[in-house]
Design an enzyme around this catalytic site. Sequence first.
Site, mmCIF file in Angstrom:
data_model
loop_
_atom_site.group_PDB
_atom_site.id
_atom_site.type_symbol
_atom_site.label_atom_id
_atom_site.label_comp_id
_atom_site.label_asym_id
_atom_site.label_seq_id
_atom_site.Cartn_x
_atom_site.Cartn_y
_atom_site.Cartn_z
ATOM 1 N N GLY A 182 2.580 0.425 13.792
ATOM 2 C CA GLY A 182 1.325 0.744 14.466
ATOM 3 C C GLY A 182 1.367 2.122 15.101
ATOM 4 O O GLY A 182 0.379 2.869 15.082
ATOM 5 N N ARG A 222 7.910 10.818 16.656
ATOM 6 C CA ARG A 222 7.320 12.090 17.077
ATOM 7 C C ARG A 222 8.164 13.268 16.602
ATOM 8 O O ARG A 222 7.614 14.310 16.202
ATOM 9 C CB ARG A 222 7.166 12.101 18.606
ATOM 10 N N ARG A 273 10.639 -8.433 17.842
ATOM 11 C CA ARG A 273 11.055 -8.585 19.247
ATOM 12 C C ARG A 273 11.191 -10.053 19.652
ATOM 13 O O ARG A 273 12.021 -10.400 20.481
ATOM 14 C CB ARG A 273 10.105 -7.840 20.180
ATOM 15 N N GLN A 290 -0.403 5.492 22.603
ATOM 16 C CA GLN A 290 -0.720 5.795 21.206
ATOM 17 C C GLN A 290 -2.086 6.474 21.090
ATOM 18 O O GLN A 290 -2.254 7.426 20.333
ATOM 19 C CB GLN A 290 -0.687 4.518 20.368
ATOM 20 N N ARG A 339 -3.867 -5.451 12.540
ATOM 21 C CA ARG A 339 -3.964 -4.828 13.864
ATOM 22 C C ARG A 339 -5.117 -3.832 13.921
ATOM 23 O O ARG A 339 -5.251 -2.990 13.043
ATOM 24 C CB ARG A 339 -2.637 -4.146 14.220
ATOM 25 N N LYS A 364 -0.100 -7.589 19.845
ATOM 26 C CA LYS A 364 1.055 -6.901 19.260
ATOM 27 C C LYS A 364 1.302 -7.483 17.856
ATOM 28 O O LYS A 364 0.431 -8.109 17.262
ATOM 29 C CB LYS A 364 2.269 -7.081 20.177
ATOM 30 N N ASP A 373 6.871 -3.570 25.780
ATOM 31 C CA ASP A 373 7.581 -4.194 24.652
ATOM 32 C C ASP A 373 8.774 -5.031 25.088
ATOM 33 O O ASP A 373 9.342 -5.767 24.282
ATOM 34 C CB ASP A 373 8.062 -3.114 23.671
#
Length: 438
Positions: free
Chosen positions: A95, A27, A398, A170, A123, A347, A320
């Site tokens: 994403g 951002r 992850r 999102q 995705r 995910k 997450d």
Amino acid sequence: MGSYTFTSSAPLKGRLRVPGDKSISHRALMFAGLAVGESRIAGLLEGEDVLATAAAMRQLGARIVREDDGTWRVNGAGLGSLIEPRAALDMGNSGTSTRLMMGLLASHGLTATFIGDASLSGRPMNRVIEPLSQMGASFEASAGGTLPCMLRGASPAVPVTYRLPVASAQVKSAVLLAGLNTPGITRVIEPIATRDHTERMLRGFGANLEVSEENGERVIAIHGEADLKPMDVTVPGDPSSAAFFLVAASIVPGSDLVVENVGLNPTRAGIVTVLKQMGADIKELDPREVGGEPVADLRVRHAPLKGIEVDPAIVPSMVDEFPVLFVAAAMAEGTTTTTGLEELRVKESDRISVMAAALTAAGARVEEHEDGLTIHGTGGEPLRGTSNARVKTHLDHRIAMSMAVAGLASRDGVEIDDTDPIATSFPTFMQMLESAAQ
């Protein structure tokens, strides 16, 4: 690097500083790229995902330079003055930046094509395509709403009031970013609060944004045709990255570790709350506010963990972090149940089934349900995997890092099939783990 085996570890000691928050890094680059004038960003996460955002903003006309001391200087192109990209915007594995960038461009009269790597291209983008189409943008996506996807922005776009069908920061952010360059007031109604980095930072950059409550729901209103002013941003440490070390120090006997400068935004720090509920010894040192975001240094010491029933209401604030929470649960005394995790199935991988398989290979007792896992912990005993416990990460960073942490508390070690994906979000993870366990 390929496959790697993580084995039982010496106590984790000392102080470390995890990379900058990925959500805030994306951002900061985007909003600075929309402001008129020069912004400086310190502590930016320099993973592949964020660098993809920087590259895309450059294609849209922002001037972005990294200084030798690690600060980034951004001279924005100005909202409404973006240039049409000459080539496709390659979003890599990210994403977040794909969905936010679609919002950003939806209210600009230009055409852009989004592409990504194999994982991102699987995705679905429908949940942002739907509200942005209502605002006047048009999309030509691949089958199933996936990338490659061509966007034609609307100028002027039409302000909407959009009620989020699923809790998604999102999607909320995509609509608010489209609203920035749309005449009138664009509203998002949020039945369940999600992370609010977009709202905090847009205000910092001078956007006129109001948050109110109606019938127990958050309503975020943004006034369009905004003039964004440059600002200096210090990015707090990513709680998602800190989570691996909080769990590792909790489960490795003798550990006493300080993780510095961790962002503790209440919409993100659910992992700290849940670990404390399980009995983790985590203290907040020097709590402070940096750029509108709450931050503290976290001291974590080894402690016996207990299984709990995780409240599904906390899911959006730690979505997450569940893979590494599953590892903590596998080492706890008693049973941990998680529900409300359907989002994890879409995910980078299906994180519910992939973690169930990975933990089972490492010797944990796990039951998989449609919306979560039930995990029967060892009570602190090392995980006793099969001697050839090889974990398939399915190219998911992850999963790789979570199972690395599991290896630190295992009898025979845990072999990860591929550690390369870790670079997308946490390039220095392996070195940090090694230096803490000296």
